[in-house]
Design an enzyme around this catalytic site. Structure first.
Site, PDB file in Angstrom:
ATOM      1  N   TYR A 128       0.857  -1.184   0.000  1.00 39.28           N
ATOM      2  CA  TYR A 128       0.000   0.000   0.000  1.00 39.28           C
ATOM      3  C   TYR A 128       0.887   1.226   0.000  1.00 39.28           C
ATOM      4  CZ  TYR A 128      -3.327   3.519   1.750  1.00 39.28           C
ATOM      5  OH  TYR A 128      -4.105   4.648   1.912  1.00 39.28           O
TER       6      TYR A 128
ATOM      7  N   ASP B  34       9.288   2.940  -0.665  1.00 42.34           N
ATOM      8  CA  ASP B  34       8.275   3.658   0.106  1.00 42.34           C
ATOM      9  C   ASP B  34       8.494   3.301   1.575  1.00 42.34           C
ATOM     10  OD1 ASP B  34       6.127   4.778   1.333  1.00 42.34           O
ATOM     11  OD2 ASP B  34       4.595   3.720   0.164  1.00 42.34           O
TER      12      ASP B  34
ATOM     13  N   LYS C 232       4.708   9.362   8.438  1.00 35.18           N
ATOM     14  CA  LYS C 232       4.512   8.793   9.774  1.00 35.18           C
ATOM     15  C   LYS C 232       5.551   9.280  10.802  1.00 35.18           C
ATOM     16  CE  LYS C 232       1.387   5.399   8.066  1.00 35.18           C
ATOM     17  NZ  LYS C 232       1.310   4.526   6.926  1.00 35.18           N
TER      18      LYS C 232
HETATM   19  C1  LIG Z   1       0.591   4.955   5.582  1.00 31.13           C
HETATM   20  C2  LIG Z   1       1.317   4.687   4.326  1.00 31.13           C
HETATM   21  C3  LIG Z   1       1.197   5.537   3.205  1.00 31.13           C
HETATM   22  C4  LIG Z   1       0.211   6.662   3.163  1.00 31.13           C
HETATM   23  O1  LIG Z   1       0.493   7.667   4.089  1.00 31.13           O
HETATM   24  P1  LIG Z   1      -0.683   8.666   4.537  1.00 31.13           P
HETATM   25  O2  LIG Z   1       0.006   9.637   5.431  1.00 31.13           O
HETATM   26  O3  LIG Z   1      -1.708   7.812   5.197  1.00 31.13           O
HETATM   27  O4  LIG Z   1      -1.200   9.293   3.302  1.00 31.13           O
HETATM   28  C5  LIG Z   1       1.996   5.300   2.107  1.00 31.13           C
HETATM   29  N1  LIG Z   1       2.853   4.276   2.086  1.00 31.13           N
HETATM   30  C6  LIG Z   1       2.993   3.425   3.123  1.00 31.13           C
HETATM   31  C7  LIG Z   1       3.985   2.322   3.059  1.00 31.13           C
HETATM   32  C8  LIG Z   1       2.210   3.594   4.266  1.00 31.13           C
HETATM   33  O5  LIG Z   1       2.316   2.726   5.275  1.00 31.13           O
END
Ligand SMILES: *Cc1c(COP(=O)(O)O)cnc(C)c1O
Length: 427
Positions: free
Chosen positions: A142, A237, A265
């Protein structure tokens, strides 16, 4: 005093599904979402005054626990100097300098307000830099909720991706090619079919959104060499894994260097933040220096920068991640032993402060395997834990999060609760 049920009914009249992010609605586990009134250290309290040990950690950011005094103090101080300027502030440079120092290939950073914006902009940057259209992602990874990334594999191994959400045009999804995690052949096959068309490959280097899935030895080396061979950018990511599995993120753990990294995060310490980082020659394709447009009214927000800087300062203390890994390991070992004692097929693993539990005997290595868990048993376990004051992410396909605020006592209490829950769901 209010109740969670009353608040959920009230919220559902004015918020879609009663929430502002779909998974919070508890659809994957059933029942009533808890409305949180307060959080401190390793604990959450709901509107009914019930306390929970917090393994959600706001889905990753809260690595030093909730309301850490230093983070709160810095955010308060920043708030006293203004909430948003829409003009540069020095903390943006300070946080970018920290990121550049920790990630050797990152020479330039662009902050956004969410991980979604960071990955979305990274794709545009990769497409702008390479002049190519297609992207490769992995089934089960994701990367936020942008159109190009809400795509799963179509039928047939080499079929075009198909949208996982209504409203994503099939024409757009067709540019997203979907491979299988830990399966280099599935990636090689896509590159062979589209040797000149792939702008980038985006991957969660240690995946956390199909529960925690670790990369097999050689997987990232293989991705690195395929991307280099075909002229595609490799994007790690690290929105979830960055600063959490190790100070230098999953790339430190796996020892492979991507072309671009995305963060979020932890670098916002609980405030809304995302970031893209990479070498100057790629990053400077972005506006205002280059033709790839990217912008955000609240990007580099002073409160978010203050929270991020304080959090990075705390986790940069020598041995922080080693201690986190060790403590989290005790929890994982305790859960595994409790499940075994109850005769429940179960496995668990962790890296730093990121962990996965699986209601299956073998540890899964990809999305298909994780889907074979006993999800019904997880759901019952979930609510038994919640009732005993342990708040896990409300889905069998999410990782869970450990912080430096969790004590040995919290671990013991969690393992004790799990022992009762496993016994109740056994058989
Ligand atoms: C949480 C997450 C996102 C999205 O981040 P948001 O701040 O919720 O938009 C993208 N990539 C990964 C791997 C994530 O865990």
């Amino acid at each position: 005093m209010s109740t969670n049920q009353a608040e959920f009914e009230r919220a559902s009249k004015v918020l879609v599904g009663g929430v502002n992010s779909a998974v919070r609605a508890f659809r994957a586990v059933g029942g009533t979402p808890r409305f949180i009134a307060r959080a401190e250290g390793a604990y959450l309290w709901d509107v009914e005054g019930k306390r929970y040990i917090d393994y959600l950690g706001s889905w990753g950011p809260m690595i030093v626990g909730q309301s850490h005094p230093l983070v709160v103090e810095r955010v308060r101080a920043a708030a006293g100097r203004g909430l948003s300027y829409g003009a540069p502030n020095v903390m943006e440079s300070e946080l970018a300098e920290r990121i550049c120092a920790l990630f050797p290939q990152v020479q330039r950073v662009r902050f956004t307000s969410s991980g979604t914006e960071a990955t979305m902009s990274a794709l545009r940057l990769a497409r702008g830099f390479t002049g190519r259209t297609k992207i490769i992602k992995f089934e089960g990874c994701y990367h936020g909720a942008s159109d190009s990334l809400l795509v799963k594999a179509g039928s047939g191994a080499l079929a075009f991706g198909t949208p996982t959400s209504a409203g994503v045009p099939a024409d757009l999804a067709a540019h997203t090619l979907v491979a299988q995690f830990n399966d280099l052949d599935s990636v090689a096959a896509l590159f062979e079919r589209y040797p000149d068309d792939v702008a980038c490959l985006i991957v969660e280097p240690i995946a956390g959104n199909m529960n925690l899935i670790a990369p097999a030895p050689g997987f990232h080396e293989g991705l690195r060499s395929l991307c280099s061979r075909y002229g595609a950018l490799l994007i790690f990511d690290e929105v979830m894994s960055g600063f959490r599995v190790a100070l230098g993120g999953a790339q430190e753990v796996v020892g492979v260097t991507p072309d671009l990294s995305t963060f979020g995060k932890v670098i916002g310490g609980g405030m809304p933040v995302g970031a893209i980082g990479g070498p100057a020659k790629i990053m400077e394709m972005m506006a205002p220096l280059g033709p790839v447009y990217q912008a955000g009214t609240l990007s580099g927000n002073p409160l978010a920068m203050a929270a991020g800087l304080a959090t990075i300062e705390l986790i940069s203390e020598p041995g922080f991640h080693a201690r986190l890994h060790e403590s989290c390991g005790k929890l994982v070992a305790g859960l595994t032993a409790a499940a075994a004692a109850a005769g429940v097929p179960f496995s668990a693993r962790h890296q730093g402060g990121m962990a996965g539990m699986y209601f299956m005997a073998a540890t899964p290595t990809n999305f298909a395997e994780v889907q074979s868990q006993d999800v019904e048993r997880f759901k019952r376990f979930y609510h038994l834990m919640l009732d005993q004051g342990v708040y896990l992410p409300p889905s069998a396909v999410e990782a869970f999060f450990f912080s430096s605020a969790h004590t040995q006592g919290d671990i013991a209490a969690t393992v004790d609760a799990a022992g009762k829950a496993f016994a109740a769901v056994a058989g």
